[in-house]
Write a protein that holds these residues in place. Sequence first.
Motif, PDB file in Angstrom:
ATOM      1  N   GLU A   1       5.552   1.712  -9.324  1.00  0.00           N
ATOM      2  CA  GLU A   1       4.248   2.024  -8.740  1.00  0.00           C
ATOM      3  C   GLU A   1       4.344   2.104  -7.214  1.00  0.00           C
ATOM      4  O   GLU A   1       3.744   2.968  -6.580  1.00  0.00           O
ATOM      5  CB  GLU A   1       3.226   0.974  -9.153  1.00  0.00           C
ATOM      6  CG  GLU A   1       1.810   1.294  -8.660  1.00  0.00           C
ATOM      7  CD  GLU A   1       0.784   0.314  -9.198  1.00  0.00           C
ATOM      8  OE1 GLU A   1       1.162  -0.565  -9.999  1.00  0.00           O
ATOM      9  OE2 GLU A   1      -0.394   0.440  -8.812  1.00  0.00           O
TER      10      GLU A   1
ATOM     11  N   LYS B   1       3.518   5.172  -4.776  1.00  0.00           N
ATOM     12  CA  LYS B   1       2.643   5.051  -3.605  1.00  0.00           C
ATOM     13  C   LYS B   1       3.287   5.680  -2.376  1.00  0.00           C
ATOM     14  O   LYS B   1       2.625   6.347  -1.574  1.00  0.00           O
ATOM     15  CB  LYS B   1       2.331   3.578  -3.324  1.00  0.00           C
ATOM     16  CG  LYS B   1       1.459   2.908  -4.359  1.00  0.00           C
ATOM     17  CD  LYS B   1       0.017   3.344  -4.223  1.00  0.00           C
ATOM     18  CE  LYS B   1      -0.888   2.570  -5.165  1.00  0.00           C
ATOM     19  NZ  LYS B   1      -2.294   3.006  -5.026  1.00  0.00           N
TER      20      LYS B   1
ATOM     21  N   ASP C   1       3.024   9.397  -2.605  1.00  0.00           N
ATOM     22  CA  ASP C   1       1.657   9.806  -2.259  1.00  0.00           C
ATOM     23  C   ASP C   1       1.431   9.719  -0.756  1.00  0.00           C
ATOM     24  O   ASP C   1       0.734  10.555  -0.149  1.00  0.00           O
ATOM     25  CB  ASP C   1       0.640   8.915  -2.992  1.00  0.00           C
ATOM     26  CG  ASP C   1       0.677   9.122  -4.488  1.00  0.00           C
ATOM     27  OD1 ASP C   1       0.177   8.233  -5.214  1.00  0.00           O
ATOM     28  OD2 ASP C   1       1.188  10.166  -4.937  1.00  0.00           O
TER      29      ASP C   1
ATOM     30  N   HIS D   1      -2.649  -1.143   3.515  1.00  0.00           N
ATOM     31  CA  HIS D   1      -1.603  -1.680   2.642  1.00  0.00           C
ATOM     32  C   HIS D   1      -2.103  -2.881   1.821  1.00  0.00           C
ATOM     33  O   HIS D   1      -1.308  -3.605   1.208  1.00  0.00           O
ATOM     34  CB  HIS D   1      -0.406  -2.145   3.491  1.00  0.00           C
ATOM     35  CG  HIS D   1       0.056  -1.128   4.463  1.00  0.00           C
ATOM     36  ND1 HIS D   1       0.676   0.032   4.081  1.00  0.00           N
ATOM     37  CD2 HIS D   1      -0.037  -1.073   5.817  1.00  0.00           C
ATOM     38  CE1 HIS D   1       0.964   0.743   5.143  1.00  0.00           C
ATOM     39  NE2 HIS D   1       0.534   0.107   6.217  1.00  0.00           N
TER      40      HIS D   1
ATOM     41  N   TRP E   1      -1.058  -2.808  -1.847  1.00  0.00           N
ATOM     42  CA  TRP E   1       0.374  -3.056  -2.007  1.00  0.00           C
ATOM     43  C   TRP E   1       0.676  -4.543  -1.893  1.00  0.00           C
ATOM     44  O   TRP E   1       1.379  -5.127  -2.710  1.00  0.00           O
ATOM     45  CB  TRP E   1       1.158  -2.297  -0.928  1.00  0.00           C
ATOM     46  CG  TRP E   1       1.104  -0.810  -1.039  1.00  0.00           C
ATOM     47  CD1 TRP E   1       0.275  -0.051  -1.784  1.00  0.00           C
ATOM     48  CD2 TRP E   1       1.973   0.084  -0.350  1.00  0.00           C
ATOM     49  NE1 TRP E   1       0.536   1.285  -1.603  1.00  0.00           N
ATOM     50  CE2 TRP E   1       1.589   1.394  -0.723  1.00  0.00           C
ATOM     51  CE3 TRP E   1       3.016  -0.078   0.546  1.00  0.00           C
ATOM     52  CZ2 TRP E   1       2.217   2.530  -0.229  1.00  0.00           C
ATOM     53  CZ3 TRP E   1       3.651   1.047   1.037  1.00  0.00           C
ATOM     54  CH2 TRP E   1       3.257   2.355   0.656  1.00  0.00           C
TER      55      TRP E   1
END
Length: 365
Positions: free
Chosen positions: A14, A18, A21, A175, A178
């Motif tokens: 993931e 990210k 992206d 972030h 994350w």
Amino acid sequence: MVKLRTDIQNDLDELTQKKEDFDKHINTTMSELQDHAKSQHPTVLFRARNVADYTLSTTDQTIIFNEVLYNDGGGYNSATGTFTAPVKGTYLFTINLCPARNKSIFYAIMVKEEVVANGHTHVVSGFLCVSDDAIVQLDVNDVVYVNSIDEPRFKTRFEYDEQLLEKMIRMEFEHELWEKRINETIGNMVKLRTDIQNDLNELTRNKEDFDKHINATISELQDHAKSQHPTVLFRARNVVDYSLSTTDQTIIFNEVLYNVGGGYNSPTGTFTAPVKGSYLFTVNLCPAKNKSIFYAIMVKEDVVVNGHTYNVSGWLCVSGEAIVQLDANDVVYVKSMYTSDVLLESGLLNSFDPKANSFSGVFLY
């Protein structure tokens, strides 16, 4: 343990997604920056003709041109005869006036209630038109118009402050998600905590390197945008020698109104191109009463434009312009080509007279 390892791998996958992206977001942002840079040079132009009042019987009367041919940007007001700058920048204004037979016209192009260009025809037998131009720097909402005048309006020399447009683009990256995912994963790990921390540190280093790369790219884009269209322009008036008694004499305009880019040299009367590109040069000369002027705009010692008035009764101004391509350090100047040339210094409107003699230039692209 197998389930925990699977969860960790899913989190890493993931995070990788990210980052991909994020790369796409950066590319989109750079494209938007480039489009924004293009939008900083909008199209603003107008042309109007015919006047509301041909008699011009009032002193300092604004000449209203009421038939609008085009008005891109909406800056010109045909009801008042004024142009209001919609954006900040460098503008070129031109005017052409034709007085009635055996009549006179004294005019001035006004910027913020100050005269930036002026000219006249006075007691000329027959029909005669006069034209002029002005290259000026305007702020948003500065007003420009043309006045009919009958006496000098000059107070002091004009000084326009150059202000370079700087654009600071700030990008903020979030972030939170994350970090939350990483913290949740670390909370579930016992034996594999060290490996996860190493992966996180590596991602952090990659992000810092990526941030540095983006900041450097933005700085390069800003420097590139500035280098593509440097501001180079000047305007000078009044001359050192009004008699022009020497053949091929350089006409030295010694009163410098502005000299953005430092290309014009007032002691020699020459302009040296600081950068390669296309330039527009204009000259306006007013000989003394019943005198002549033969002139030429010189580029690299070649005549690119020339003109004259000769054997004309009364007072008369003549103007010319040239669009030329120059290399860096190419030299441009105006010279007199006839030993009997004499420019107007006084006798018509005194201190108003010599200021009608001018030389201008601007870098186009």
